[in-house]
Design a protein around this motif. Structure first.
Motif, PDB file in Angstrom:
ATOM      1  N   ASP A 142       0.802  -1.222   0.000  1.00  0.00           N
ATOM      2  CA  ASP A 142       0.000   0.000   0.000  1.00  0.00           C
ATOM      3  C   ASP A 142       0.836   1.274   0.000  1.00  0.00           C
ATOM      4  N   THR A 143       2.120   1.157   0.226  1.00  0.00           N
ATOM      5  CA  THR A 143       2.968   2.348   0.319  1.00  0.00           C
ATOM      6  C   THR A 143       2.889   3.195  -0.945  1.00  0.00           C
ATOM      7  N   ALA A 144       2.897   2.568  -2.109  1.00  0.00           N
ATOM      8  CA  ALA A 144       2.817   3.325  -3.367  1.00  0.00           C
ATOM      9  C   ALA A 144       1.500   4.090  -3.447  1.00  0.00           C
ATOM     10  N   ARG A 145       0.409   3.442  -3.088  1.00  0.00           N
ATOM     11  CA  ARG A 145      -0.902   4.109  -3.117  1.00  0.00           C
ATOM     12  C   ARG A 145      -0.928   5.273  -2.133  1.00  0.00           C
ATOM     13  N   LEU A 146      -0.316   5.102  -0.964  1.00  0.00           N
ATOM     14  CA  LEU A 146      -0.289   6.172   0.021  1.00  0.00           C
ATOM     15  C   LEU A 146       0.524   7.369  -0.471  1.00  0.00           C
ATOM     16  N   LEU A 147       1.624   7.104  -1.157  1.00  0.00           N
ATOM     17  CA  LEU A 147       2.418   8.204  -1.711  1.00  0.00           C
ATOM     18  C   LEU A 147       1.605   9.009  -2.725  1.00  0.00           C
ATOM     19  N   VAL A 148       0.862   8.307  -3.568  1.00  0.00           N
ATOM     20  CA  VAL A 148       0.023   8.990  -4.553  1.00  0.00           C
ATOM     21  C   VAL A 148      -1.060   9.799  -3.848  1.00  0.00           C
ATOM     22  N   LEU A 149      -1.701   9.206  -2.852  1.00  0.00           N
ATOM     23  CA  LEU A 149      -2.732   9.939  -2.100  1.00  0.00           C
ATOM     24  C   LEU A 149      -2.145  11.159  -1.398  1.00  0.00           C
ATOM     25  N   ASP A 150      -0.958  11.023  -0.811  1.00  0.00           N
ATOM     26  CA  ASP A 150      -0.309  12.174  -0.184  1.00  0.00           C
ATOM     27  C   ASP A 150      -0.093  13.289  -1.200  1.00  0.00           C
ATOM     28  N   SER A 151       0.351  12.928  -2.392  1.00  0.00           N
ATOM     29  CA  SER A 151       0.559  13.919  -3.445  1.00  0.00           C
ATOM     30  C   SER A 151      -0.751  14.613  -3.795  1.00  0.00           C
ATOM     31  N   LEU A 152      -1.815  13.851  -3.939  1.00  0.00           N
ATOM     32  CA  LEU A 152      -3.121  14.436  -4.258  1.00  0.00           C
ATOM     33  C   LEU A 152      -3.622  15.335  -3.132  1.00  0.00           C
ATOM     34  N   ILE A 153      -3.388  14.922  -1.897  1.00  0.00           N
ATOM     35  CA  ILE A 153      -3.801  15.735  -0.757  1.00  0.00           C
ATOM     36  C   ILE A 153      -3.055  17.065  -0.755  1.00  0.00           C
ATOM     37  N   PHE A 154      -1.741  17.019  -0.926  1.00  0.00           N
ATOM     38  CA  PHE A 154      -0.957  18.259  -0.928  1.00  0.00           C
ATOM     39  C   PHE A 154      -1.352  19.165  -2.091  1.00  0.00           C
ATOM     40  N   GLN A 155      -1.572  18.595  -3.264  1.00  0.00           N
ATOM     41  CA  GLN A 155      -1.981  19.406  -4.426  1.00  0.00           C
ATOM     42  C   GLN A 155      -3.342  20.061  -4.181  1.00  0.00           C
ATOM     43  N   THR A 156      -4.257  19.307  -3.605  1.00  0.00           N
ATOM     44  CA  THR A 156      -5.599  19.842  -3.358  1.00  0.00           C
ATOM     45  C   THR A 156      -5.565  20.903  -2.262  1.00  0.00           C
ATOM     46  N   GLU A 157      -4.766  20.669  -1.219  1.00  0.00           N
ATOM     47  CA  GLU A 157      -4.613  21.697  -0.177  1.00  0.00           C
ATOM     48  C   GLU A 157      -4.049  22.982  -0.784  1.00  0.00           C
ATOM     49  N   ALA A 158      -3.069  22.849  -1.649  1.00  0.00           N
ATOM     50  CA  ALA A 158      -2.473  24.025  -2.295  1.00  0.00           C
ATOM     51  C   ALA A 158      -3.513  24.747  -3.159  1.00  0.00           C
ATOM     52  N   GLU A 159      -4.355  23.974  -3.851  1.00  0.00           N
ATOM     53  CA  GLU A 159      -5.389  24.597  -4.675  1.00  0.00           C
ATOM     54  C   GLU A 159      -6.371  25.397  -3.814  1.00  0.00           C
ATOM     55  N   VAL A 160      -6.781  24.848  -2.683  1.00  0.00           N
ATOM     56  CA  VAL A 160      -7.713  25.552  -1.798  1.00  0.00           C
ATOM     57  C   VAL A 160      -7.063  26.839  -1.270  1.00  0.00           C
ATOM     58  N   ARG A 161      -5.794  26.761  -0.896  1.00  0.00           N
ATOM     59  CA  ARG A 161      -5.096  27.972  -0.434  1.00  0.00           C
ATOM     60  C   ARG A 161      -5.017  29.011  -1.536  1.00  0.00           C
ATOM     61  N   TRP A 162      -4.751  28.556  -2.767  1.00  0.00           N
ATOM     62  CA  TRP A 162      -4.670  29.470  -3.906  1.00  0.00           C
ATOM     63  C   TRP A 162      -6.033  30.106  -4.175  1.00  0.00           C
ATOM     64  N   LEU A 163      -7.105  29.324  -4.062  1.00  0.00           N
ATOM     65  CA  LEU A 163      -8.452  29.881  -4.236  1.00  0.00           C
ATOM     66  C   LEU A 163      -8.734  30.948  -3.185  1.00  0.00           C
ATOM     67  N   ASP A 164      -8.269  30.723  -1.953  1.00  0.00           N
ATOM     68  CA  ASP A 164      -8.413  31.738  -0.907  1.00  0.00           C
ATOM     69  C   ASP A 164      -7.695  33.026  -1.308  1.00  0.00           C
ATOM     70  N   LEU A 165      -6.507  32.893  -1.857  1.00  0.00           N
ATOM     71  CA  LEU A 165      -5.752  34.060  -2.315  1.00  0.00           C
ATOM     72  C   LEU A 165      -6.480  34.766  -3.456  1.00  0.00           C
ATOM     73  N   CYS A 166      -7.006  33.994  -4.398  1.00  0.00           N
ATOM     74  CA  CYS A 166      -7.758  34.588  -5.514  1.00  0.00           C
ATOM     75  C   CYS A 166      -8.941  35.395  -4.990  1.00  0.00           C
ATOM     76  N   GLU A 167      -9.656  34.827  -4.030  1.00  0.00           N
ATOM     77  CA  GLU A 167     -10.805  35.518  -3.459  1.00  0.00           C
ATOM     78  C   GLU A 167     -10.374  36.802  -2.753  1.00  0.00           C
ATOM     79  N   ALA A 168      -9.261  36.754  -2.032  1.00  0.00           N
ATOM     80  CA  ALA A 168      -8.759  37.951  -1.349  1.00  0.00           C
ATOM     81  C   ALA A 168      -8.387  39.032  -2.370  1.00  0.00           C
ATOM     82  N   ARG A 169      -7.807  38.635  -3.472  1.00  0.00           N
ATOM     83  CA  ARG A 169      -7.445  39.623  -4.500  1.00  0.00           C
ATOM     84  C   ARG A 169      -8.687  40.228  -5.145  1.00  0.00           C
ATOM     85  N   LEU A 170      -9.718  39.407  -5.324  1.00  0.00           N
ATOM     86  CA  LEU A 170     -10.977  39.939  -5.861  1.00  0.00           C
ATOM     87  C   LEU A 170     -11.559  40.982  -4.914  1.00  0.00           C
ATOM     88  N   MET A 171     -11.484  40.717  -3.607  1.00  0.00           N
ATOM     89  CA  MET A 171     -11.997  41.671  -2.614  1.00  0.00           C
ATOM     90  C   MET A 171     -11.203  42.971  -2.663  1.00  0.00           C
TER      91      MET A 171
END
Length: 178
Positions: A142-171
């Protein structure tokens, strides 16, 4: 993503036919990037043309078995030894959508951000749950699957943070300092 190199890597283990390669790829990557079986066979044809794999005959069930050649082993070894190039960023459909939305009249960019944030947070919850479920009964495979999931989690967290920044810039645009 290099399907070419992924298939060569899987053929290092043992010879396989196309559907086995597709299934093995999806199993090892947690089904995060589904492969079209036609794409697998087209890639195998190109690998054979380039001398990186060879057909070993059939399995008796109508499947053509492929094996890696020495040139293929050299090629995949080079792929593993080389870092992934960051010279040309991948196209990000969301970034393109927001950039164009900001430059066109009548587009509610705030609504785009909110809709995407909802989808991204749901994906983050799903990835996190999958990771928790796999971790609870983790086997060495399962280690390989966990590495992929970790990558997806980090990418998605980064996207949410970026969306927060986009919203702040719109404001900031809507409420310029006086």
């Amino acid at each position: 993503m290099s399907i070419r190199h992924s298939l060569l890597a899987l053929l290092q283990d043992r010879p396989r036919y196309g559907y086995q390669l597709r299934t093995e790829f999806e199993d090892r990557t947690g089904s995060s990037w589904p492969l079209n079986i036609g794409q697998v066979y087209t890639t195998l044809d190109r690998l054979e043309r380039d001398g990186l794999v060879r057909k070993e005959g059939g399995d008796g069930g109508g499947h053509v078995i492929y094996s890696i050649t020495e040139s293929g082993r050299t090629e995949v070894g080079g792929w593993f030894a080389s870092p992934v190039a960051r010279t040309k960023p991948a196209r990000n459909e969301l970034a393109i959508k927001l950039a164009l939305g900001l430059t066109l009249p009548g587009v509610d960019v705030g609504a785009i951000i909110q809709a995407q944030r909802s989808v991204s947070i749901k994906a983050l919850q799903d990835h996190t749950k999958s990771r928790r479920d796999i971790s609870a009964q983790q086997r060495p495979a399962d280690t390989a699957r966990l590495l992929v999931l970790d990558s997806l989690i980090f990418q998605t967290e980064a996207e949410v943070r970026w969306l927060d920044l986009c919203e702040a810039r719109l404001m900031q645009l809507a409420n310029p300092p006086r």
